[in-house]
Design a protein around this motif. Sequence first.
Motif, PDB file in Angstrom:
ATOM      1  N   LEU A 246       0.832  -1.197   0.000  1.00  0.00           N
ATOM      2  CA  LEU A 246       0.000   0.000   0.000  1.00  0.00           C
ATOM      3  C   LEU A 246       0.873   1.256   0.000  1.00  0.00           C
ATOM      4  O   LEU A 246       0.583   2.237  -0.698  1.00  0.00           O
ATOM      5  N   THR A 247       1.955   1.218   0.791  1.00  0.00           N
ATOM      6  CA  THR A 247       2.883   2.354   0.821  1.00  0.00           C
ATOM      7  C   THR A 247       3.410   2.645  -0.583  1.00  0.00           C
ATOM      8  O   THR A 247       3.383   3.790  -1.049  1.00  0.00           O
ATOM      9  N   SER A 248       3.888   1.593  -1.269  1.00  0.00           N
ATOM     10  CA  SER A 248       4.435   1.791  -2.614  1.00  0.00           C
ATOM     11  C   SER A 248       3.387   2.373  -3.553  1.00  0.00           C
ATOM     12  O   SER A 248       3.659   3.270  -4.350  1.00  0.00           O
ATOM     13  N   GLN A 249       2.176   1.845  -3.395  1.00  0.00           N
ATOM     14  CA  GLN A 249       1.105   2.289  -4.282  1.00  0.00           C
ATOM     15  C   GLN A 249       0.738   3.754  -4.045  1.00  0.00           C
ATOM     16  O   GLN A 249       0.321   4.454  -4.962  1.00  0.00           O
ATOM     17  N   LEU A 250       0.904   4.203  -2.788  1.00  0.00           N
ATOM     18  CA  LEU A 250       0.493   5.561  -2.428  1.00  0.00           C
ATOM     19  C   LEU A 250       1.519   6.619  -2.793  1.00  0.00           C
ATOM     20  O   LEU A 250       1.225   7.822  -2.753  1.00  0.00           O
ATOM     21  N   VAL A 251       2.746   6.191  -3.128  1.00  0.00           N
ATOM     22  CA  VAL A 251       3.832   7.163  -3.331  1.00  0.00           C
ATOM     23  C   VAL A 251       3.495   8.184  -4.426  1.00  0.00           C
ATOM     24  O   VAL A 251       3.776   9.373  -4.283  1.00  0.00           O
ATOM     25  N   ALA A 252       2.865   7.736  -5.481  1.00  0.00           N
ATOM     26  CA  ALA A 252       2.516   8.671  -6.563  1.00  0.00           C
ATOM     27  C   ALA A 252       1.634   9.796  -6.032  1.00  0.00           C
ATOM     28  O   ALA A 252       1.847  10.977  -6.328  1.00  0.00           O
ATOM     29  N   ALA A 253       0.653   9.406  -5.196  1.00  0.00           N
ATOM     30  CA  ALA A 253      -0.248  10.406  -4.634  1.00  0.00           C
ATOM     31  C   ALA A 253       0.465  11.344  -3.673  1.00  0.00           C
ATOM     32  O   ALA A 253       0.225  12.560  -3.661  1.00  0.00           O
ATOM     33  N   THR A 254       1.353  10.785  -2.836  1.00  0.00           N
ATOM     34  CA  THR A 254       2.019  11.641  -1.851  1.00  0.00           C
ATOM     35  C   THR A 254       3.109  12.498  -2.501  1.00  0.00           C
ATOM     36  O   THR A 254       3.456  13.549  -1.974  1.00  0.00           O
ATOM     37  N   GLU A 255       3.648  12.046  -3.652  1.00  0.00           N
ATOM     38  CA  GLU A 255       4.589  12.904  -4.386  1.00  0.00           C
ATOM     39  C   GLU A 255       3.864  14.155  -4.889  1.00  0.00           C
ATOM     40  O   GLU A 255       4.378  15.269  -4.818  1.00  0.00           O
ATOM     41  N   GLU A 256       2.672  13.922  -5.370  1.00  0.00           N
ATOM     42  CA  GLU A 256       1.849  15.045  -5.836  1.00  0.00           C
ATOM     43  C   GLU A 256       1.538  15.996  -4.670  1.00  0.00           C
ATOM     44  O   GLU A 256       1.632  17.218  -4.791  1.00  0.00           O
ATOM     45  N   LEU A 257       1.184  15.381  -3.532  1.00  0.00           N
ATOM     46  CA  LEU A 257       0.927  16.162  -2.327  1.00  0.00           C
ATOM     47  C   LEU A 257       2.167  16.992  -1.958  1.00  0.00           C
ATOM     48  O   LEU A 257       2.070  18.190  -1.665  1.00  0.00           O
ATOM     49  N   ALA A 258       3.342  16.341  -1.957  1.00  0.00           N
ATOM     50  CA  ALA A 258       4.576  17.018  -1.556  1.00  0.00           C
ATOM     51  C   ALA A 258       4.865  18.208  -2.471  1.00  0.00           C
ATOM     52  O   ALA A 258       5.257  19.278  -2.005  1.00  0.00           O
ATOM     53  N   ASP A 259       4.666  18.020  -3.759  1.00  0.00           N
ATOM     54  CA  ASP A 259       4.903  19.111  -4.711  1.00  0.00           C
ATOM     55  C   ASP A 259       4.051  20.328  -4.347  1.00  0.00           C
ATOM     56  O   ASP A 259       4.467  21.466  -4.518  1.00  0.00           O
ATOM     57  N   GLU A 260       2.864  20.046  -3.856  1.00  0.00           N
ATOM     58  CA  GLU A 260       1.940  21.126  -3.552  1.00  0.00           C
ATOM     59  C   GLU A 260       2.242  21.820  -2.223  1.00  0.00           C
ATOM     60  O   GLU A 260       2.187  23.043  -2.124  1.00  0.00           O
ATOM     61  N   VAL A 261       2.566  21.029  -1.176  1.00  0.00           N
ATOM     62  CA  VAL A 261       2.647  21.622   0.168  1.00  0.00           C
ATOM     63  C   VAL A 261       4.030  22.140   0.543  1.00  0.00           C
ATOM     64  O   VAL A 261       4.164  22.982   1.419  1.00  0.00           O
ATOM     65  N   VAL A 262       5.081  21.630  -0.114  1.00  0.00           N
ATOM     66  CA  VAL A 262       6.427  22.076   0.287  1.00  0.00           C
ATOM     67  C   VAL A 262       6.732  23.396  -0.396  1.00  0.00           C
ATOM     68  O   VAL A 262       6.976  23.458  -1.600  1.00  0.00           O
ATOM     69  N   THR A 263       6.692  24.459   0.376  1.00  0.00           N
ATOM     70  CA  THR A 263       6.954  25.780  -0.185  1.00  0.00           C
ATOM     71  C   THR A 263       8.144  26.459   0.475  1.00  0.00           C
ATOM     72  O   THR A 263       8.528  27.546   0.104  1.00  0.00           O
ATOM     73  N   THR A 264       8.693  25.802   1.514  1.00  0.00           N
ATOM     74  CA  THR A 264       9.803  26.422   2.241  1.00  0.00           C
ATOM     75  C   THR A 264      11.055  26.463   1.370  1.00  0.00           C
ATOM     76  O   THR A 264      11.257  25.608   0.506  1.00  0.00           O
ATOM     77  N   GLU A 265      11.888  27.473   1.607  1.00  0.00           N
ATOM     78  CA  GLU A 265      13.175  27.560   0.918  1.00  0.00           C
ATOM     79  C   GLU A 265      14.099  26.488   1.492  1.00  0.00           C
ATOM     80  O   GLU A 265      13.943  26.062   2.631  1.00  0.00           O
ATOM     81  N   GLY A 266      15.075  26.101   0.728  1.00  0.00           N
ATOM     82  CA  GLY A 266      16.059  25.158   1.249  1.00  0.00           C
ATOM     83  C   GLY A 266      16.965  25.843   2.265  1.00  0.00           C
ATOM     84  O   GLY A 266      17.092  27.062   2.284  1.00  0.00           O
ATOM     85  N   ASP A 267      17.558  25.060   3.162  1.00  0.00           N
ATOM     86  CA  ASP A 267      18.558  25.603   4.069  1.00  0.00           C
ATOM     87  C   ASP A 267      19.672  24.582   4.209  1.00  0.00           C
ATOM     88  O   ASP A 267      19.682  23.562   3.508  1.00  0.00           O
ATOM     89  N   SER A 268      20.602  24.837   5.132  1.00  0.00           N
ATOM     90  CA  SER A 268      21.753  23.945   5.254  1.00  0.00           C
ATOM     91  C   SER A 268      21.347  22.546   5.695  1.00  0.00           C
ATOM     92  O   SER A 268      22.093  21.596   5.525  1.00  0.00           O
TER      93      SER A 268
END
Lengths: 300, 416
Positions: A246-268
């Motif tokens: 189930l985890t493997s199957q969900l990765v596509a969905a959570t990758e899409e989620l991550a693209d949307e919610v991660v807005t922070t700048e990178g840091d060290s």
Amino acid sequence: MKPAPFGYVRPAEVGDAVAELVRADQEGGGKVLAGGQSLMPVLAMRLGRPATLVDITRIAELQQVQVADGELRIGAAVRQRRIERDFGGVVPLLSRALPWIGHREIRSRGTVCGSLAHADPSSELPAVATCLGATLDVIGPYGKRSVPAAEFFTAAMTTVLAPVELVASVRVPLPSSGSGFGFAEVARRHGDFALAGVAVSVTSREGVPRSAVVTAFGVSDKPQRRDLTRQVVAAVNAVGPAPEALTSQLVAATEELADEVVTTEGDSSGSPAYRRRLISALGARELARAFNSSMERSTR
Amino acid sequence: MSTLHRLKQTVSTRIQQRPVTQAATSRIAPDETVPVNFTVNGRPATVHVAPRVTLSDALRDHLGLTGTHIGCEHGVCGMCTVLVDGDAARACLLLACQLDSAEIMTVEGLGKPEDLHPLQASFGKHHALQCGFCTPGQLMSAYDLLDKDPGIGRDELPEQLSGVLCRCTGYRNIVDAVAEVAETHPNGLPAPRNCAATELLPRASVGGPSRSAVGVDEVDLEGIAEIRMPQAEPTVSIAVHQQVRAEPQQLWSVMSDTERLARCLPGAELVVDFGNDRYKGRVQVALGPVKLAFLGDIHVVERDETTHTIRALVQAADASSGNVQAEVVVAVDAAGSGSAVRADARVHMTGRIAQFGRSLASDVSKDMFGQFTAALDAMARGEEPAEVKPPSALAMTLRIPAARVRALLNRIRGRN
């Protein structure tokens, strides 16, 4: 690292605390002191110099914890360690998240409501409150108001609280049958602020997901809550409930989620790409776990 | 924004409607100093602090309990970990003024050099320290952990002990030390070894470093509090027996006159006589660069003319180094052509002076009694003792083995 001088006032009643905040607001600015575990470092580094601290920890009304009306109600002076010790398992997601907050020594003094009011975007409790749809009871000079967690956090360390208001309590819904939870974060070392983390809540009935919510934190200016029910239903239909599949199957969905919610700048400590990867991996894993535990809880 | 705007408009009218009930509200101005009473290691303590003084500073600077170390002072390193109302907490993230009536336990309460807590003994056995700076914090964190969860497994220790940093990279040995205590005491961690179980004494409140303990103008003229001795083992017990030339009756004539008696003690001076055999006095002790000035209360509780015995209780504080309490008995018997003077003292020390170590404290105390007896003998025989002055560095170093003074100096340098 000594704080600049400030006045100190310790009211015995909530009404007095609000009156003191009003008074302080007119005389150079006030700040509520509860556990002080986030405020004291700010004062020590002189990043903040409030003229008055209003200590609410001895207000009896704010020291209450109640389980009633399908909610766990936690007063503003209640320390995290007390919930961890005496109310473990009442709200499973809260119990999962608490050990991640700082260290034991911090949780001895740090308060649940204080974490919420401080609203650090990489802290755990705002994400938990947002994920579970908790309600904050706010008291100010005009009276009381209730604010859903989803509306409470407005930006990094910024909430809808006015300087003359305080959070009196937070009400967290108790879990219904057939609900399961997941929580995970990655930090440089235990107790540090999270680089990225997820709080997950899933409900199911007879092996079918009814709702699935992921709240990501540490990756933007406030907790990001997303409904992934449709994606979890699809994944369960495709590969069944076994956690690894189930985890493997969900990765596509959570990758899409991550693209949307991660807005922070990178840091060290990590690039945005790394944080996206964390959200995706932790989100998929915790969704699968939460779904599985929701089925266990519903069959009992 | 509309909410805030609405609030601002309602604020001014609401203030009049809701006055603060002053009786229940504690208020301290930024530059105001207030007394805060709490319990430290089972003993009542009072500190006079402004709001911004942290618990860590209050413990170190006001109570002389320097076992609580200060590292980062903003809650990251855990050096200052102490127990507050039974739970481990960072002392640098707490204000002393928040803590009135709280129960605090510091590493000093955990054990004594001759009676270590099992955790302390285990740290020694496993070499769980290199520089030792984090050790008090590690001990207090570990105490809290095993106190609540005595059967905790070794696997959980690294995470549970992560709240206190060790920069000598000594974690393996620290985990070993704590794991052994967890294994040997699975049903409960032994209680601390140096915490008074009951209320012991109304401790004279200790002011901050700015408060001199010598200035006469600061002497409290209200009289002295009842002196009660701690029930714990004294830091030092002294028994000096000395043959002198004066006869018992001659000695007693000096001993029954407190003012003359005080002049026999090197560096001592009576400041105020309150009557009823209660006095305020001070003693200065110089030991190389170490200069202590104790101001305190004296109560002569017993004068027995038939046995030529006096018994006195003393409670004194040096502004920065700590407190001394002593029960002193001086008795005189006829012996040979003169007398035998017997001086017995049980001395309790807290704060920095307690760190001088037993042997040195004992040497200094014995030396002072030796000088006292000689001066008493001289005065009893009609000779005025040499001018009263603090024991000089020279005089002390001649009498005390040089190695011990060196050890003390090293210890002091190491701590600054």
